[in-house]
Every structure is written in C-alpha cells, then in structure tokens.
Design a protein around this motif. Structure first.
Motif, PDB file in Angstrom:
ATOM      1  N   ASP A  99       0.820  -1.219   0.000  1.00  0.00           N
ATOM      2  CA  ASP A  99       0.000   0.000   0.000  1.00  0.00           C
ATOM      3  C   ASP A  99       0.853   1.268   0.000  1.00  0.00           C
ATOM      4  O   ASP A  99       0.441   2.306   0.528  1.00  0.00           O
ATOM      5  CB  ASP A  99      -0.953  -0.009   1.192  1.00  0.00           C
ATOM      6  CG  ASP A  99      -0.238   0.038   2.540  1.00  0.00           C
ATOM      7  OD1 ASP A  99       0.997  -0.209   2.581  1.00  0.00           O
ATOM      8  OD2 ASP A  99      -0.903   0.298   3.557  1.00  0.00           O
ATOM      9  N   SER A 100       2.010   1.223  -0.631  1.00  0.00           N
ATOM     10  CA  SER A 100       2.940   2.368  -0.638  1.00  0.00           C
ATOM     11  C   SER A 100       2.269   3.675  -1.039  1.00  0.00           C
ATOM     12  O   SER A 100       2.569   4.731  -0.480  1.00  0.00           O
ATOM     13  CB  SER A 100       4.112   2.095  -1.584  1.00  0.00           C
ATOM     14  OG  SER A 100       4.940   1.077  -1.087  1.00  0.00           O
ATOM     15  N   ALA A 101       1.374   3.624  -2.003  1.00  0.00           N
ATOM     16  CA  ALA A 101       0.741   4.847  -2.508  1.00  0.00           C
ATOM     17  C   ALA A 101      -0.186   5.504  -1.480  1.00  0.00           C
ATOM     18  O   ALA A 101      -0.563   6.671  -1.651  1.00  0.00           O
ATOM     19  CB  ALA A 101      -0.032   4.547  -3.789  1.00  0.00           C
ATOM     20  N   SER A 102      -0.513   4.812  -0.402  1.00  0.00           N
ATOM     21  CA  SER A 102      -1.403   5.388   0.609  1.00  0.00           C
ATOM     22  C   SER A 102      -0.675   6.299   1.600  1.00  0.00           C
ATOM     23  O   SER A 102      -1.309   6.970   2.403  1.00  0.00           O
ATOM     24  CB  SER A 102      -2.128   4.275   1.369  1.00  0.00           C
ATOM     25  OG  SER A 102      -1.222   3.557   2.195  1.00  0.00           O
ATOM     26  N   TYR A 103       0.646   6.333   1.518  1.00  0.00           N
ATOM     27  CA  TYR A 103       1.440   7.155   2.434  1.00  0.00           C
ATOM     28  C   TYR A 103       1.829   8.471   1.771  1.00  0.00           C
ATOM     29  O   TYR A 103       2.038   8.523   0.562  1.00  0.00           O
ATOM     30  CB  TYR A 103       2.728   6.421   2.847  1.00  0.00           C
ATOM     31  CG  TYR A 103       2.472   5.202   3.690  1.00  0.00           C
ATOM     32  CD1 TYR A 103       2.370   5.307   5.073  1.00  0.00           C
ATOM     33  CD2 TYR A 103       2.310   3.954   3.109  1.00  0.00           C
ATOM     34  CE1 TYR A 103       2.123   4.196   5.844  1.00  0.00           C
ATOM     35  CE2 TYR A 103       2.056   2.838   3.872  1.00  0.00           C
ATOM     36  CZ  TYR A 103       1.961   2.958   5.245  1.00  0.00           C
ATOM     37  OH  TYR A 103       1.705   1.857   6.009  1.00  0.00           O
ATOM     38  N   GLU A 104       1.962   9.501   2.589  1.00  0.00           N
ATOM     39  CA  GLU A 104       2.536  10.751   2.097  1.00  0.00           C
ATOM     40  C   GLU A 104       4.034  10.582   1.872  1.00  0.00           C
ATOM     41  O   GLU A 104       4.590  11.149   0.939  1.00  0.00           O
ATOM     42  CB  GLU A 104       2.291  11.893   3.082  1.00  0.00           C
ATOM     43  CG  GLU A 104       0.855  12.339   3.124  1.00  0.00           C
ATOM     44  CD  GLU A 104       0.637  13.518   4.048  1.00  0.00           C
ATOM     45  OE1 GLU A 104       1.554  14.346   4.240  1.00  0.00           O
ATOM     46  OE2 GLU A 104      -0.481  13.614   4.589  1.00  0.00           O
ATOM     47  N   ARG A 105       4.646   9.806   2.756  1.00  0.00           N
ATOM     48  CA  ARG A 105       6.100   9.646   2.682  1.00  0.00           C
ATOM     49  C   ARG A 105       6.506   8.274   3.182  1.00  0.00           C
ATOM     50  O   ARG A 105       6.024   7.792   4.196  1.00  0.00           O
ATOM     51  CB  ARG A 105       6.749  10.726   3.546  1.00  0.00           C
ATOM     52  CG  ARG A 105       8.249  10.725   3.532  1.00  0.00           C
ATOM     53  CD  ARG A 105       8.792  11.908   4.288  1.00  0.00           C
ATOM     54  NE  ARG A 105       8.603  13.114   3.489  1.00  0.00           N
ATOM     55  CZ  ARG A 105       8.942  14.322   3.878  1.00  0.00           C
ATOM     56  NH1 ARG A 105       9.473  14.507   5.072  1.00  0.00           N
ATOM     57  NH2 ARG A 105       8.767  15.355   3.094  1.00  0.00           N
ATOM     58  N   LEU A 106       7.416   7.661   2.425  1.00  0.00           N
ATOM     59  CA  LEU A 106       8.105   6.455   2.853  1.00  0.00           C
ATOM     60  C   LEU A 106       9.565   6.832   3.028  1.00  0.00           C
ATOM     61  O   LEU A 106      10.111   7.585   2.218  1.00  0.00           O
ATOM     62  CB  LEU A 106       7.995   5.352   1.800  1.00  0.00           C
ATOM     63  CG  LEU A 106       6.590   4.847   1.489  1.00  0.00           C
ATOM     64  CD1 LEU A 106       6.606   3.956   0.260  1.00  0.00           C
ATOM     65  CD2 LEU A 106       6.022   4.098   2.675  1.00  0.00           C
ATOM     66  N   VAL A 107      10.197   6.330   4.077  1.00  0.00           N
ATOM     67  CA  VAL A 107      11.594   6.653   4.347  1.00  0.00           C
ATOM     68  C   VAL A 107      12.368   5.359   4.513  1.00  0.00           C
ATOM     69  O   VAL A 107      12.138   4.613   5.471  1.00  0.00           O
ATOM     70  CB  VAL A 107      11.735   7.531   5.617  1.00  0.00           C
ATOM     71  CG1 VAL A 107      13.202   7.872   5.851  1.00  0.00           C
ATOM     72  CG2 VAL A 107      10.891   8.789   5.505  1.00  0.00           C
TER      73      VAL A 107
END
Length: 150
Positions: A99-107
């Motif tokens: 669900d990467s696209a559901s986050y504002e930011r991945l770090v």
C-alpha cells in the motif's frame, strides 16, 4: 503523490538517527509506522526509543498493544498500518509495502557500508520510480546534517 526518501547512513547507526527523524515527523502532526524485519529488532528499538535521550520522550508502542490504532509511533514487523500513519520508516531491509501509494512519505534508512543494503535500496529506488513516486536521496555530511544529493 507519495515521496520516497532514501537516507544513506555511513558511519552512524539507525539508532543514532531515527529518533530525530521521528521527532520531526511528530512535529508535523504525522502518525508514524516504523517497520523492522524481526520482532527482536522491533523490541530493541522499542527499548531504545524510551532511553535514547534523558530530555526527550517519543510516544510509541509495538503492534502488540491493545491500543495500537491510537499510537503516534508504532513499531511493526509486517506491512500493516494499524495506526493510520502518513509516514512509514523502513529499516534493516524492510521492503516497500503493497500500500505504498497510501502514504505521504516512505523513508528507507539503509546502511551504506553494507553491500546487500545498498542493493536493496537501489531496487527500492527503481520500484519507486516505476510506480511514479517522487524519490529523494539524502546523505549525512561531515557536520551531521542531512544533505539532498543527486
């Protein structure tokens, strides 16, 4: 659009940089998920976040607590997002979640002295670009400040 930030560590540990990154996330009003790859690692981080500095407090818990959904910072070992986080930190080779696209930011925080970690980060960079995410690469300079690199 999801931003994917790559934090390239050299000569420092996740434990030394993660608390300040988490503090900045909370200052922005974001809920946070930190994904480790093993329960032992999540437990070690849990202990560290309680004691990393005498004058600071990072409210957090692991996924095991009954009120996980209310936690501002949640340590997990799977792809779930029980607290509705806007930002997800991936450490120790944890991969991009489905669900990467559901986050504002991945770090993605990775050890630049570990060839396998670098290879995993490169693969995540390629996957992030393929999904149309904005990718940003940061590396710590000699003064300890994060610098955006090309």
């Amino acid at each position: 659009m999801t931003e994917v930030l790559f934090y390239h560590l050299r000569g420092v540990t996740v434990e030394s940089v993660l608390p300040s990154l988490l503090e900045k996330s909370l200052q922005r009003g974001w809920r946070v998920v930190v994904q480790a790859t093993t329960e032992e690692r999540a437990d070690a981080l849990d202990s560290h976040l309680w004691t990393f500095r005498d004058d600071s407090f990072l409210p957090h818990a692991t996924w095991r607590v009954a009120d996980a959904a209310q936690q501002p910072i949640l340590l997990v070992v799977d792809d779930g997002n029980p607290n509705g986080a806007k930002i997800r930190f991936l450490i120790d080779g944890a991969g991009l979640p489905p669900d990467s696209a559901s986050y504002e930011r991945l770090v993605l925080v990775f050890n630049g002295d570990d060839d396998e970690a670098v290879a995993q980060a490169r693969a995540a960079w390629t996957a992030s670009k393929a999904q149309g995410f904005e990718v940003i690469y940061r590396q710590m300079d000699e003064t300890g400040r994060w610098q955006q690199r090309q």
